[in-house]
Design a protein around this motif. Structure first.
Motif, PDB file in Angstrom:
ATOM      1  N   PHE A 183      -2.053  -5.785 -30.860  1.00  0.00           N
ATOM      2  CA  PHE A 183      -1.340  -4.752 -31.623  1.00  0.00           C
ATOM      3  C   PHE A 183      -0.038  -4.504 -30.870  1.00  0.00           C
ATOM      4  CE2 PHE A 183      -0.268  -0.188 -31.932  1.00  0.00           C
ATOM      5  CZ  PHE A 183      -0.059  -0.096 -33.293  1.00  0.00           C
ATOM      6  N   ASP A 184       1.083  -4.934 -31.439  1.00  0.00           N
ATOM      7  CA  ASP A 184       2.383  -4.755 -30.783  1.00  0.00           C
ATOM      8  C   ASP A 184       3.338  -3.984 -31.676  1.00  0.00           C
ATOM      9  OD1 ASP A 184       2.694  -5.841 -28.091  1.00  0.00           O
ATOM     10  OD2 ASP A 184       2.154  -7.789 -28.973  1.00  0.00           O
ATOM     11  N   ILE A 185       3.926  -2.934 -31.113  1.00  0.00           N
ATOM     12  CA  ILE A 185       5.008  -2.247 -31.823  1.00  0.00           C
ATOM     13  C   ILE A 185       6.284  -2.999 -31.454  1.00  0.00           C
ATOM     14  CG2 ILE A 185       6.118  -0.036 -32.289  1.00  0.00           C
ATOM     15  CD1 ILE A 185       3.575   1.254 -30.969  1.00  0.00           C
ATOM     16  N   GLY A 221      -3.085 -15.941 -36.080  1.00  0.00           N
ATOM     17  CA  GLY A 221      -2.519 -15.452 -37.336  1.00  0.00           C
ATOM     18  C   GLY A 221      -1.690 -14.220 -37.058  1.00  0.00           C
ATOM     19  N   ILE A 222      -1.252 -13.562 -38.115  1.00  0.00           N
ATOM     20  CA  ILE A 222      -0.419 -12.372 -37.931  1.00  0.00           C
ATOM     21  C   ILE A 222      -0.526 -11.448 -39.140  1.00  0.00           C
ATOM     22  CG2 ILE A 222       1.641 -13.425 -38.958  1.00  0.00           C
ATOM     23  CD1 ILE A 222       3.299 -12.000 -36.757  1.00  0.00           C
ATOM     24  N   LEU A 223      -0.374 -10.171 -38.869  1.00  0.00           N
ATOM     25  CA  LEU A 223      -0.067  -9.221 -39.939  1.00  0.00           C
ATOM     26  C   LEU A 223       1.151  -8.459 -39.460  1.00  0.00           C
ATOM     27  CD1 LEU A 223      -0.832  -5.976 -39.378  1.00  0.00           C
ATOM     28  CD2 LEU A 223      -3.154  -6.860 -39.588  1.00  0.00           C
ATOM     29  N   CYS A 225       0.347  -7.426 -35.632  1.00  0.00           N
ATOM     30  CA  CYS A 225      -0.899  -7.756 -34.947  1.00  0.00           C
ATOM     31  C   CYS A 225      -1.049  -9.262 -35.010  1.00  0.00           C
ATOM     32  CB  CYS A 225      -2.104  -7.127 -35.644  1.00  0.00           C
ATOM     33  SG  CYS A 225      -2.225  -5.354 -35.419  1.00  0.00           S
ATOM     34  N   ARG A 226      -1.288  -9.881 -33.863  1.00  0.00           N
ATOM     35  CA  ARG A 226      -1.670 -11.292 -33.866  1.00  0.00           C
ATOM     36  C   ARG A 226      -3.166 -11.349 -34.141  1.00  0.00           C
ATOM     37  NH1 ARG A 226       2.801 -14.663 -34.168  1.00  0.00           N
ATOM     38  NH2 ARG A 226       4.488 -13.356 -33.367  1.00  0.00           N
TER      39      ARG A 226
END
Lengths: 455, 455
Positions: free
Chosen positions: B300-302, B198-200, B328-329
């Motif tokens: 957590f990826d910028i 999923g993702i946010l 975020c995945r």
């Protein structure tokens, strides 16, 4: 004898304003290569003003814009020699649409002259030329020997000035330097700046994968360069504003109680300061006032950062690289070169696996503080008190003027930073201006300074 | 009967490539509001392709970009109904200078077609349209009822799709969904994806002073927004890749030993992986393999960061603001809404004095895992084996396809994720491409799938 000089200055105010206007009409923007002919024109006018003042003037070619000098050495071997510095180049005038009247068509409104360069630095620089002219036209000589050095690259880094000064190390041996390129403390409070911060400037680039990656396909399995950069940079300073570069504070000269009191005695309204910036709270190194933080404490500022996607909405990538631009303001006796190396090696040590780091060192200079109880500072204080009708306060400034460090290094002299401008004069902004009253007072103070230094 | 379909597909390969090229020439970048007319053009072309395939096609207005549907329902009440999803919008093509040939001028080199959208998702989506066309043009009917839903907002969060599907809850009742927007496992190893992350996605902006300030005059006395942002972001993840958002791991379903073995049995060369990305080391959450980190662990990826000066050389400012884009995945059973709120409140709690924080929540969806032993998955496996000459492996993917969660929620169906692309196809990067051999095999597999599902 000085009364003659002062009378002359009073009688020639209108003419001095016209001279300033003529100077301000030349769009000598050093950053703009199209303005090359204007730069030569401005240098020519400086040369002409110096000659009219009785100086032996010269235009010196450099790899960039020319440097204009003017000398008069007949005050005798016992009289001190003063090196006077200024610059005839100006900042670009953009954005043009925010100027009320055109930047290179000087106009007088409410006792202020509006034009690019009015206060930075044409208006301030020529006060000294007009002051020596007044002495020469009345008394016929000066109480001191003078060397003017007026450059054309201050706004683009003064790249050719040090080379020139180094070459003149013997010829320009002097006792003190004078620079008017700073500000008064407040509209009715003249000031002498006796301290400046130094600076180190660099850029750090971190590279991870060789291209932007899909954050779903690769996210979590490779180091994200922006994550890495934010982690790395966050380690340089703690939450209390303390900078964690190893050895950073080792050579910092702490403020004396006396200097802290002197700072806190200056009028300063924190409410106005916050309102002007639209911030709810000031924040900085714990244990220091806002003035102390601005003038006498070193800093770590990220001036710019970029990496990855910057458009509208989201983009699900792991970027390939990220870049940050950094400056640290330094205070005596911090060493710019040493601390640049320390910052670089600290960042390298916290660079995470899978990331390559590149580091660019831009430039640096040391901070300076002069002893205000010495003869030169006291002479300047008396000269300003005479012209402004008020004793100047001794202040420090948070910015850096690399030429002051050069004067100390090359000639071993202190610099008197005598600012006739105001912080509110919009230097580097649209509608730059200069209060004519301060222009005339500055000229008178300069004339008086030659007498005081010559005593 | 199927041999006719297969012959037809083989005979029309060149024509299919031309159709794809026509589709790829339209710069249907959904994130770019200036591309509105191109979005309509792309929707129009999808409509035309569906009609040509014998579908009853329609373009549906939405609050954003239109959704195109195509239906054929004459297979009878006993035949299953298949919902086929794809998207006609593409990622922005930046940075343009890294493309060998322009992103919207599709070129064929070494059996690959290069263009933005080649594999994601135009090239994959139309395999199903071409497959039904082949059935209709030869057999004159399909073994299953089909409903195509081709949207134009996948790359910007599919904001209007759920509303549309909700409204069609009864009308589009179906038995299984099919999506080709994933990848094969390797060039010679077809795959069926049974799990997705999923993702946010959000954006955080921090603002300090109301304008860029001189770093000499103000540095140290006001919070620098870039310093603040790097500090804030650095607190979200530790050096071992562990994400520190409160409650982040509470609902994570850990991998079973069986699934870990299944992952590790797949061919994977870490050396090739690193070489392809030009990184010296992989790095991520401690205790997990690269495959596990990519498919089954949250991140957590910028994705982007910007603020202050980004030009050449240094600029001595304290910037006014800074912005970061974050995704975020997520994995089953993490909740996107809940964790977005947790991230926001964590960042607020570490936002330093003198800084205002704004937070934008872009979109989110949950991760999913399906049971691969069911009939639909087995039918898809046979269809792929027929077209690719090799049994597919069952894999998970690290990306997010929110629509798969919607299909489960709204229609109660599983989704067959049949990827014809390759991870090395540069999706979301410059030089995106699609292997034409896989394009044709995918089209054949799709045609075969209708037969297998219709048995």
């Amino acid at each position: 004898m000085f009364s003659q000089v002062e009378e002359y200055l009073n009688a020639h105010r209108a003419e001095h304003v016209e001279t300033l206007q003529e100077f301000l009409r030349i769009p000598s923007v050093s950053a703009d290569s199209q303005k090359q002919p204007e730069m030569l024109k401005a240098a020519g006018l400086v040369h002409q003003m110096l000659e009219r003042a009785g100086m032996n003037a010269k235009i010196h070619e450099t790899a960039g814009h020319p440097i204009v000098t003017g000398e008069w050495r007949e005050a005798g071997a016992e009289a001190p020699t003063v090196l006077i510095y200024g610059h005839y180049d100006v900042q670009p005038p953009d954005p043009l649409d925010l100027w009320t009247t055109p930047p290179f068509d000087p106009q007088i409104r409410d006792g202020k002259i509006y034009a690019r360069g009015a206060t930075d630095d044409k208006g301030q620089a020529i006060t000294h030329i007009l002051a020596v002219e007044a002495w020469m036209k009345t008394v016929g000589k000066l109480p001191v020997n003078v060397i003017f050095v007026i450059e054309g690259e201050e706004e683009v880094g003064s790249n050719n000035l040090d080379l020139f000064l180094e070459a003149k190390k013997e010829e320009y041996a002097c006792d003190v330097a004078v620079v008017s390129d700073t500000s008064m403390y407040a509209p009715d409070l003249p000031a002498i700046t006796y301290g400046l911060r130094g600076i180190l400037a660099c850029e750090v680039k971190v590279t991870g994968p060789n291209r932007d990656l899909h954050s779903g396909v690769f996210g979590g399995a490779v180091t994200n360069p922006i994550n890495a950069l934010t982690q790395m940079l966050s380690k340089v300073q703690d939450e209390n504003g303390r900078i964690l570069i190893p050895g950073f504070y080792d050579d910092v000269i702490e403020l004396s109680d006396e200097e802290r009191k002197q700072f806190s005695d200056l009028p300063f309204e924190l409410g106005d300061f916050k309102k002007d910036l639209n911030i709810e709270r000031v924040h900085g190194e714990e244990g220091y006032s806002t003035t102390e933080r601005r003038w006498a404490r070193p800093t770590f500022d990220i001036n710019g950062i970029y990496g990855g996607y910057q458009g509208e909405g989201p983009k699900t990538i792991v970027p390939s690289y990220a870049v940050a631009k950094i400056t640290c303001r330094l205070v005596p006796d911090q060493n710019a070169k040493q601390l640049t190396a320390a910052l670089k090696s600290m960042l390298e040590s916290v660079c995470p696996p899978g990331i390559r780091m590149e580091f660019k060192d831009f430039h640096g200079c040391e901070g300076l503080v002069f002893n205000t109880s010495g003869d030169h500072f006291q002479a300047a204080s008396r000269a300003i008190a005479h012209a402004f009708g008020k004793e100047p306060v001794f202040i420090r400034e948070g910015g850096s003027i690399p030429v002051v460090a050069s004067f100390e290094e090359i000639f071993g002299v202190e610099t008197l930073l005598l600012g006739w401008g105001l912080n509110s004069d919009n230097l580097h902004s649209p509608n730059e201006h200069f209060h004519l009253a301060n222009f005339h007072r500055g000229t008178l103070a300069s004339a008086k300074l030659w007498e005081e230094l010559g005593r």
